[in-house]
Every structure is written in structure tokens, then in C-alpha cells.
Design an enzyme around this catalytic site. Structure first.
Site, PDB file in Angstrom:
ATOM      1  CB  THR A 115      -1.340  -0.143   1.229  1.00 51.37           C
ATOM      2  OG1 THR A 115      -1.478  -1.685   1.321  1.00 51.37           O
ATOM      3  CG2 THR A 115      -1.767   1.364   1.017  1.00 51.37           C
ATOM      4  CD  GLU A 166      -6.512  -5.156  -1.194  1.00 52.36           C
ATOM      5  OE1 GLU A 166      -6.537  -5.118  -0.800  1.00 52.36           O
ATOM      6  OE2 GLU A 166      -6.160  -4.640  -2.167  1.00 52.36           O
TER       7      GLU A 166
HETATM    8  N1  GLU Z   1      -5.066  -4.822   1.551  1.00 50.97           N
HETATM    9  C1  GLU Z   1      -4.992  -3.769   2.655  1.00 50.97           C
HETATM   10  C2  GLU Z   1      -6.051  -2.932   2.882  1.00 50.97           C
HETATM   11  O1  GLU Z   1      -7.098  -1.957   2.864  1.00 50.97           O
HETATM   12  C3  GLU Z   1      -3.952  -2.816   2.998  1.00 50.97           C
HETATM   13  C4  GLU Z   1      -2.265  -3.318   2.874  1.00 50.97           C
HETATM   14  C5  GLU Z   1      -1.415  -2.556   4.082  1.00 50.97           C
HETATM   15  O2  GLU Z   1      -1.837  -1.155   3.787  1.00 50.97           O
HETATM   16  O3  GLU Z   1      -0.408  -2.848   4.010  1.00 50.97           O
HETATM   17  O4  GLU Z   1      -6.632  -2.710   4.890  1.00 50.97           O
END
Ligand code: GLU
Length: 620
Positions: free
Chosen positions: A431, A475
Site C-alpha cells: 500500500t 485483495e
Molecule cells: N489491503 C489492506 C487493506 O485494504 C492494506 C494493506 C496494507 O496497507 O498493507 O486494508
């Protein structure tokens, strides 16, 4: 707009960032810190930019000065991406225009974290109203409760679920950005792809962080496109400073710029994404119909704006758990008597940390029981805001004593009669966060992801047949892999067709108490710890009285209803001993946040970027 290959200011700053692992503090900010107006060139193709040779340094901890600007400011996790945003803003673009350009460059230069193969949430302020735009990935029609179960009905090992076609959701970032751009864009859509097309075609300097992550990565080289793009013939990751070209991505960007997003959702790009996922040794159920079905309009949600201290904090509603969980914890803390000393030598005291950890345990217990895609799950009461009701939070706060409560139980903020199972904690990481305030008074806070570092490790060349491409998200492993808990009760965040997985992303806009005056744009990557990192930054700025950079620099501390985790090497032994004496199970970990924050000041803006990553703030 004119896109200069690299603005003068950013060359200077990129050199600082890449050659000098530690640079001096605030007094070096000012005109020499990369914030000078770029000298625009009329013939970008003639621009004679030489990428500096860069040593192979780890990204470690690089102190950042904090940046003061007067007209606009942009913060992103990669200097080339921030520079693209800067040039867009300088050319009269809006915050949303800059976000589009930054996202395209991030797809190229920070491919491990976000991109057009992933999803994003964007908070927007237009001077009068706050908007929330949802680009979360969606589960294909063929994805049901058994998506991540093996032949015996047991959940797959987490890594196996990630490194598969099963984890790939229909990407939403482009659809969301197009929607917001139609509303708030000032520059033409196609112009915003120019920085990324230029950099992808001519090559960009591979950053130390990307190099480091490629070196550590085990599974990515199994993908042929990724192997040919990121590694040499002997299988070694290209070094930092290597000029990496990505012709397939340049071609995809050109198509999306000229033809719009239909080519991505219904054309050759969609077909290639589907083919790659279906032909993976562990294929996923995504089809071209799923791609075509991703909504390209009405991606707006009602943001949740919550009073806190003298401020109003606006954040993203479910399917993100970020704002609700953060504001539950911060709201619970408001009902506790703060210890006499809360900060000592720039480190929070053990007594204050105890309050923070206990509040977060309670909030995470609720999060794990109640929060999921609102199209599938009702809130535990009349609305999601029931979870933030002061009386409820007061009841929750009353459970906090002088000793650790161990593991918190979920509360009952207003039963719908629906029993929901307990969501097990699952790792997530990756992210990128972008914060922007433009010269017209618009602001963006956008957190964008492909989930894990390098996502599903599946790349698509968009059907171009050219070398390179973009990574597809994983995801769907943000869903609970198991549809039920150990008592057989269905989990709110289980996989269902057409559902969006629960997220922790917490793009945040801060306002004064009556909500009329923007004060800051904040956010971070970091999996579930995004929620704590964002909370820490707000606390740093508005409780500890620090500027944005100092707040980001504070050591990190996290509790997701288990051990109390402290950032490695940042806390004195006595603090750990005191917490342990209170009954906390204390652990030390690296806790690599990637916070970006821009704060409105009397004279303009003051921005900070996380010393744990490669982010910078630019502006004028
Ligand atoms: N996929 C995660 C989320 O949407 C974020 C992953 C991350 O920031 O490391 O919460």
C-alpha cells in the site's frame, strides 16, 4: 499541461533522498529543499536529465525535514510520483488531477504497493463538501465461501491463498479515479498520463526500497513477465539506480489515456488480466464479465465525520474498518482520565500507552465482529455511527482498568439480532498513501493498494506482447479465508460473490469542530496497523502539539487485540517493563509505516513524510 521529465527542484531532492541516507533537520528546509518552482521546458523531449548513479543503500530510517509551502502541497511515497503531482499542480491542475498522475507513476515506480491492478479509497474536499470515493476491488461472481478452502474444507495456508489467481479481485482504482476526475478534474484525462508514459518509455531509476523488496521476494520471479522485468539473467534483482523501462505499461497507459477506461474493463486489457488469472497454476474465478461489471459510476459513499477534541475527523465508511475503528479507540480514550505525563523525551509514557492499547483492543474486537461490505452486512444498530455513540464508548471505556484486560470481547453497540462470527487476524501489508492540497482549496487523501508487497505476484502486459506490465492485486485475502468461526457462526467479512473485502485503509481529512475549515490530510499504508499509524499522527499533531513531521516521526505502537507491539529500538526498556508489569504481552517489531500528512498553517501548509520510507512532500 507540459510535463517536464524531472523538475529542477525534484532533481535536487531526489539526489538528497537517494545519495544521502541521513540529512540534516528542519533548518535545511526552505528554498533549497526541492520546493523551488520547476523551470518548465517547452520541449520535454529535449530535456537533458541524467539520472544520478545511486549506491545500493537500505531504506532504513532516513530523517526528513518537514516541508513548508505556501500555495499548494503534495505528498507521495516515491519522489518521482510526488514530482509528477507537483508538476500537474504547477500547471494549474487540481488535487484530483495530481492524484491521477501520481497513481500512474506509482504503478510504475512503486509497483510493489499500488497500481492500476489494485484498489483505492479517496477522500475529497472541494471547499464546501467532503466526498468519499470507493475504488475497492470486488469479488468475482464465481467467488463464494469456499474460495480459499482446500478439498477438505480447511482454509488454505495464507501464503498459498495470496500467491494464486484466487486472491485477485476486480481492480477498482481506475474506475474510481475516472469518476472523481469527471467531477473535479481541471486538466484533460489524457494529459495526466504523460509523466508515467514518459518515465515508463524512457526508463526510471529503480529505488533502493524497490530493489530491497525485489531481493527479498521469493515468489515474484515465478511470474515470467515479472522475472524478465525486474531480474537479470542470473535471477538477481536489478540494482537500485538501474534504469528500468516498462514498454508494456507505457502502451497500456497510452491506451487508457486515449481510449478511456473501457479498454481496461472491457477491452484487450481486461481479456489479458482474465487470461493471466485463469492460466495461473492455481487459477482464480475472475471472468471478462466480472471486469465489465465493475461500476464505472456512482462510486461515492457517505463519508463519516466524527467529532474529536476540538476537531472533526472525516474518514472512509465500510467496507473500510479504518475510520470506525480509529474513532472508536480515540473516542474511548476521551472517556479516560489522561495520565499526568503523556510524552517524555518524544516517546509516549507507559501509562498513556496502556490507555491507547486497551482502547484499541476494544475497538478491534468490534471491528472483527461487525465490519464488512455494507451491501452484504447490516451495521450493528441503525447506522455504522452507532458504533461511535458516546454512551457506548463510555461503557467500553469503563472496562479499562489499571491492568491489561488481556484479550477484549466485542461489545453490543445496538444489536440487529444478527449473530456474527469472530474474524481471525490475518496479515496484510503493502500500500501507498497520497495527500494533496491544491491552490484552489481542494484536498485529497487517498490510500491505494494491491494488498501485499507485489500483490498476487501475477503480472499482466495488458495483451500488448511487450516486455513489462503491471501487477494484479491479492485483495481478496482481505476477506476471512474461513467463512465461519470455530463455533460455526458465519463471519461478516466472509467471501461472497460481488462483495468488497473489508479494508483497514484510513484516508483522513481533518476539519475544525464545525467542519467548515480544512486543517489536514493524513493517511498511511501498513495493513491493520494503518489504523494505529493514522491515529498516532492525529494524536501527535492535536494532543502532543507536534508539527506534521514530528508527529510522523514518533515511534509506532500497535495493538490489534493481542500483544502490545512497539517499534523496534525506539522505546526505553523501562517503558516495556512497566507495560509488562501491567500485564501487557510486549513485543518489538519494525512497524514500517508510510505516513504522509499535510497540515494547513497560518501561512500555507506544512507537510511531513515518513522517515521509514521514500516519501517526500513537494509544493510551492
Ligand atoms: N489491503 C489492506 C487493506 O485494504 C492494506 C494493506 C496494507 O496497507 O498493507 O486494508
Amino acid at each position: 499541461m507540459k510535463y517536464n521529465r524531472f523538475s529542477e527542484g525534484s532533481i535536487l531532492f531526489a539526489l538528497l533522498m537517494l545519495l544521502v541516507p541521513v540529512f540534516a533537520a528542519c533548518d535545511e528546509a526552505g528554498p533549497e529543499n526541492g520546493l523551488r518552482p520547476a523551470e518548465r521546458q517547452d520541449h520535454p523531449s529535449e530535456m537533458n536529465y541524467n539520472t544520478p548513479r545511486q549506491p545500493e543503500i537500505g531504506t532504513g530510517y532516513t530523517p526528513k525535514p518537514g516541508w513548508e509551502t505556501s500555495e499548494f502541497a503534495v505528498a507521495a511515497a516515491n519522489p518521482l510520483a510526488a514530482d509528477a503531482g507537483y508538476q500537474v499542480l504547477q500547471n494549474g491542475g487540481s488535487a484530483v488531477d495530481a492524484a491521477v498522475a501520481i497513481q500512474m507513476v506509482l504503478t510504475l515506480t512503486e509497483p510493489q504497493s499500488s497500481g492500476i491492478g489494485g484498489g483505492a479509497f479517496l477522500m475529497h474536499w472541494d471547499g464546501e463538501t467532503v466526498g468519499a470515493y470507493d475504488g475497492r476491488e470486488i469479488a468475482p461472481a464465481g467467488a463464494g465461501e469456499t474460495l480459499f478452502l482446500d478439498d477438505d474444507g480447511e482454509p488454505l495456508p495464507f501464503d498459498e491463498a495470496v500467491h494464486s489467481g484466487r486472491s485477485v479481485g476486480v481492480p477498482g482504482t481506475l474506475a474510481m479515479l475516472k469518476t472523481v476526475h469527471e467531477k473535479y478534474g481541471r486538466l484533460p484525462w489524457e494529459e495526466l498520463f504523460r509523466p508515467a508514459i514518459t518515465l515508463a518509455g524512457e526508463g526510471f531509476s529503480l529505488s533502493p526500497r524497490l530493489h530491497q523488496q525485489l531481493t527479498r521476494e521469493k515468489r515474484l520471479p515465478e511470474d515470467e513477465i515479472a522475472r524478465n522485468l525486474f531480474y537479470d539473467e542470473d535471477g538477481n534483482a536489478h540494482p537500485s539506480g538501474y534504469i528500468l523501462k516498462n514498454p508494456a505499461l507505457a502502451e497500456n497507459f497510452r491506451k487508457i489515456a486515449e481510449e478511456g477506461i473501457t479498454v481496461f474493463y472491457e477491452g484487450v486489457i481486461a481479456a489479458d488480466i482474465v487470461r493471466r488469472v485463469q492460466e495461473h497454476p492455481d487459477p482464480g474465478p475472475i471472468t471478462v464479465d466480472d471486469m465489465a461489471r465493475y461500476p464505472t459510476q456512482n462510486l461515492t459513499r457517505d463519508p463519516i465525520c466524527t467529532p474529536w477534541l476540538d476537531y472533526t475527523i472525516c474518514g472512509f465508511p465500510p467496507p473500510s474498518s479504518g475510520h470506525l475503528t480509529m474513532m472508536q479507540a480515540l473516542g474511548i480514550m476521551e472517556h479516560l482520565d489522561a495520565p499526568e505525563v503523556i510524552l517524555q523525551d518524544s516517546v509516549p509514557t507507559a501509562e498513556w500507552l496502556h490507555h491507547f492499547f486497551e482502547s484499541f483492543k476494544l475497538a478491534f474486537a468490534d471491528r472483527n465482529r461487525y465490519i464488512a461490505d455494507p451491501a452484504f452486512i447490516d451495521p450493528p444498530g441503525d447506522s455504522w455511527e452507532t458504533m461511535l455513540h458516546p454512551e457506548y464508548l463510555q461503557l467500553r471505556a469503563a472496562q479499562i482498568g489499571n491492568a491489561s484486560m488481556g484479550i477484549a470481547e466485542p461489545g453490543d453497540p445496538g444489536s440487529t439480532g444478527l449473530q456474527k462470527g469472530r474474524h481471525p487476524e490475518q496479515p496484510d501489508q503493502g500500500t501507498s498513501h497520497i495527500s494533496i492540497i491544491d491552490r484552489y482549496g481542494n484536498a485529497v487523501s487517498m490510500t491505494t493498494t494491491i494488498e501485499q508487497g507485489f500483490g498476487s505476484r501475477i503480472m499482466s502486459d495488458g495483451g500488448t506482447g511487450l516486455p513489462g506490465g503491471f501487477l494484479l492485486n491479492n485483495e481478496l485475502t482481505d476477506f476471512s479465508l474461513s467463512p465461519t468461526d470455530s463455533d460455526g457462526v458465519p463471519i461478516a467479512n466472509r467471501v461472497e460473490p460481488g462483495k468488497r473485502p473489508r479494508s483497514s485503509m484510513s484516508p483522513t481529512l481533518v476539519f475544525d469542530r464545525d467542519g467548515g475549515r480544512l486543517l489536514a490530510s493524513v493517511g498511511s499504508p501498513g495493513g491493520a496497523a494503518i489504523i494505529h499509524y493514522t491515529a498516532k499522527t492525529l494524536i501527535g499533531m492535536y494532543v502532543f502539539g507536534l508539527n506534521a513531521q514530528e508527529a510522523i516521526d514518533l515511534p509506532n505502537f500497535v495493538n490489534t487485540n493481542g500483544p502490545s507491539v512497539l517499534e523496534e529500538g525506539r522505546f526505553p526498556r523501562e517503558i516495556m517493563d512497566t507495560l509488562e508489569a501491567m500485564g501487557h504481552e510486549v513485543a518489538e517489531r519494525s512497524l514500517t509505516s508510510g505516513i504522509q500528512a499535510i497540515r494547513v498553517t497560518e501561512d500555507g501548509f506544512f507537510g511531513g513524510a515518513d522517515p521509514r520510507r521514500e516519501g517526500v512532500v513537494m509544493g510551492e
